[in-house]
Design a protein around this motif. Structure first.
Motif, PDB file in Angstrom:
ATOM      1  N   ASP A  80      -3.540   2.272 -11.980  1.00  0.00           N
ATOM      2  CA  ASP A  80      -2.973   0.953 -11.687  1.00  0.00           C
ATOM      3  C   ASP A  80      -2.523   0.870 -10.214  1.00  0.00           C
ATOM      4  OD1 ASP A  80      -1.887  -1.696 -12.539  1.00  0.00           O
ATOM      5  OD2 ASP A  80       0.033  -0.738 -12.021  1.00  0.00           O
ATOM      6  N   CYS A  81      -1.896   1.965  -9.728  1.00  0.00           N
ATOM      7  CA  CYS A  81      -1.458   1.997  -8.320  1.00  0.00           C
ATOM      8  C   CYS A  81      -2.653   1.916  -7.372  1.00  0.00           C
ATOM      9  CB  CYS A  81      -0.663   3.272  -8.057  1.00  0.00           C
ATOM     10  SG  CYS A  81       0.967   3.275  -8.827  1.00  0.00           S
ATOM     11  N   PHE A  82      -3.737   2.665  -7.721  1.00  0.00           N
ATOM     12  CA  PHE A  82      -4.926   2.639  -6.875  1.00  0.00           C
ATOM     13  C   PHE A  82      -5.538   1.240  -6.807  1.00  0.00           C
ATOM     14  CE2 PHE A  82      -5.934   7.433  -7.312  1.00  0.00           C
ATOM     15  CZ  PHE A  82      -5.243   7.694  -6.128  1.00  0.00           C
ATOM     16  N   ASN A  83      -5.582   0.563  -7.957  1.00  0.00           N
ATOM     17  CA  ASN A  83      -6.141  -0.796  -7.989  1.00  0.00           C
ATOM     18  C   ASN A  83      -5.334  -1.742  -7.095  1.00  0.00           C
ATOM     19  OD1 ASN A  83      -8.267  -0.189  -9.715  1.00  0.00           O
ATOM     20  ND2 ASN A  83      -7.024  -0.547 -11.552  1.00  0.00           N
ATOM     21  N   LYS A  84      -4.004  -1.613  -7.162  1.00  0.00           N
ATOM     22  CA  LYS A  84      -3.148  -2.471  -6.336  1.00  0.00           C
ATOM     23  C   LYS A  84      -3.247  -2.102  -4.853  1.00  0.00           C
ATOM     24  CE  LYS A  84       0.045  -3.568 -10.072  1.00  0.00           C
ATOM     25  NZ  LYS A  84       1.401  -3.410 -10.650  1.00  0.00           N
ATOM     26  N   ILE A  85      -3.426  -0.802  -4.601  1.00  0.00           N
ATOM     27  CA  ILE A  85      -3.623  -0.365  -3.208  1.00  0.00           C
ATOM     28  C   ILE A  85      -4.917  -0.935  -2.652  1.00  0.00           C
ATOM     29  CG2 ILE A  85      -4.166   1.636  -1.775  1.00  0.00           C
ATOM     30  CD1 ILE A  85      -2.135   3.221  -3.447  1.00  0.00           C
ATOM     31  N   ILE A 124       0.838  -1.211   0.000  1.00  0.00           N
ATOM     32  CA  ILE A 124       0.000   0.000   0.000  1.00  0.00           C
ATOM     33  C   ILE A 124       0.868   1.255   0.000  1.00  0.00           C
ATOM     34  CG2 ILE A 124      -1.614   1.350   1.404  1.00  0.00           C
ATOM     35  CD1 ILE A 124      -2.831  -1.342   2.315  1.00  0.00           C
ATOM     36  N   LEU A 125       1.857   1.277   0.923  1.00  0.00           N
ATOM     37  CA  LEU A 125       2.738   2.444   1.012  1.00  0.00           C
ATOM     38  C   LEU A 125       3.574   2.605  -0.260  1.00  0.00           C
ATOM     39  CD1 LEU A 125       3.936   2.068   4.717  1.00  0.00           C
ATOM     40  CD2 LEU A 125       2.267   3.692   3.802  1.00  0.00           C
ATOM     41  N   GLY A 126       4.031   1.470  -0.802  1.00  0.00           N
ATOM     42  CA  GLY A 126       4.867   1.533  -2.007  1.00  0.00           C
ATOM     43  C   GLY A 126       4.111   2.066  -3.216  1.00  0.00           C
ATOM     44  N   PHE A 127       2.910   1.534  -3.444  1.00  0.00           N
ATOM     45  CA  PHE A 127       2.130   2.002  -4.604  1.00  0.00           C
ATOM     46  C   PHE A 127       1.613   3.423  -4.396  1.00  0.00           C
ATOM     47  CE2 PHE A 127       1.637  -2.656  -5.404  1.00  0.00           C
ATOM     48  CZ  PHE A 127       2.280  -2.668  -6.635  1.00  0.00           C
ATOM     49  N   ALA A 128       1.384   3.804  -3.148  1.00  0.00           N
ATOM     50  CA  ALA A 128       0.981   5.193  -2.887  1.00  0.00           C
ATOM     51  C   ALA A 128       2.112   6.145  -3.268  1.00  0.00           C
ATOM     52  CB  ALA A 128       0.614   5.354  -1.419  1.00  0.00           C
ATOM     53  N   ASN A 129       3.334   5.792  -2.953  1.00  0.00           N
ATOM     54  CA  ASN A 129       4.490   6.618  -3.323  1.00  0.00           C
ATOM     55  C   ASN A 129       4.667   6.680  -4.841  1.00  0.00           C
ATOM     56  OD1 ASN A 129       5.337   7.420  -0.741  1.00  0.00           O
ATOM     57  ND2 ASN A 129       6.412   5.474  -0.406  1.00  0.00           N
ATOM     58  N   ILE A 130       4.477   5.514  -5.471  1.00  0.00           N
ATOM     59  CA  ILE A 130       4.607   5.490  -6.937  1.00  0.00           C
ATOM     60  C   ILE A 130       3.538   6.383  -7.568  1.00  0.00           C
ATOM     61  CG2 ILE A 130       4.374   4.042  -8.991  1.00  0.00           C
ATOM     62  CD1 ILE A 130       5.567   1.735  -7.346  1.00  0.00           C
ATOM     63  N   GLY A 131       2.301   6.284  -7.076  1.00  0.00           N
ATOM     64  CA  GLY A 131       1.211   7.106  -7.610  1.00  0.00           C
ATOM     65  C   GLY A 131       1.484   8.590  -7.438  1.00  0.00           C
ATOM     66  N   MET A 132       2.080   8.980  -6.299  1.00  0.00           N
ATOM     67  CA  MET A 132       2.395  10.380  -6.051  1.00  0.00           C
ATOM     68  C   MET A 132       3.445  10.890  -7.050  1.00  0.00           C
ATOM     69  SD  MET A 132       0.617  11.706  -3.571  1.00  0.00           S
ATOM     70  CE  MET A 132       1.637  13.086  -3.033  1.00  0.00           C
TER      71      MET A 132
END
Length: 209
Positions: free
Chosen positions: A187-192, A168-176
């Protein structure tokens, strides 16, 4: 239970002797209508304790314990002395007994003049204590296994919970970092959401347990 008063010189029928310097005794059997018995104490030891009635492993120790010399010496240091041993019943089953000896009177030097000895069965008490020790050992073993299982469970849960949380933290950082790339952010939101759902299921399982 048997009661014995023993001393050092021949015993008149109406008198308990005043000095424990010889090898004489006076015994009562409460269960036999207070039947009396007198004679040599060492002979009584052989008759009542060692004539095939004592468990072999206890014979030498009980003989030493019941020697006049040991009794006189021990009663100077202690008010009462006791010895636990096993003897055979009429059914040839071994039972635990306790012989207790206490000074009934002493001289100016603290040496026993007369002593009282009682013998009683403690077989039920010993067996009860053995059961308690067994149950305690079983409870301790179960507690240790439960504690080990709890530690393993928490270790596994800790790992299982960190995995989706890190995702969750990793994909949130990628999305930012790719906020202006809608497809990447989606894609990041879906994985989160997927990792969050997995984490929620783990938390619910833990709470249920």
């Amino acid at each position: 239970m048997q009661n014995c008063i023993f001393s050092g010189r021949a015993m008149p029928e109406t008198e308990i002797p005043p000095a424990m310097r010889g090898d004489y005794y006076y015994m009562l059997y409460p269960r036999r209508g207070a039947k009396e018995e007198t004679g040599k104490f060492s002979t009584a030891v052989d008759k009542h304790f060692l004539a095939g009635k004592i468990v072999r492993e206890n014979e030498e120790q009980i003989r030493k314990f019941l020697s006049i010399e040991n009794i006189k010496k021990s009663l100077i240091e202690d008010k009462i002395i006791e010895y636990k041993y096993q003897r055979y019943e009429k059914s040839n089953k071994a039972e635990w007994c306790l012989v207790s000896i206490m000074a009934e009177s002493t001289d100016v030097n603290g040496e026993a003049m007369t002593a009282i000895m009682t013998i009683r069965s403690i077989d039920k008490l010993i067996k009860h204590e053995d059961r308690q020790r067994h149950e305690l050992a079983k409870a301790i073993d179960e507690a240790r296994r439960a504690n080990k299982a709890k530690t393993l469970f928490l270790s596994n849960m800790s790992h299982d919970m960190r995995t989706p949380l890190n995702a969750i933290l990793g994909f949130a950082n990628i999305g930012m970092k790719h906020i202006d790339e809608p497809e990447k952010v989606e894609d990041c939101f879906n994985k989160i959401l997927s990792s969050g759902g997995h984490l929620l299921n783990l938390v619910n399982d833990i709470l249920d347990m």
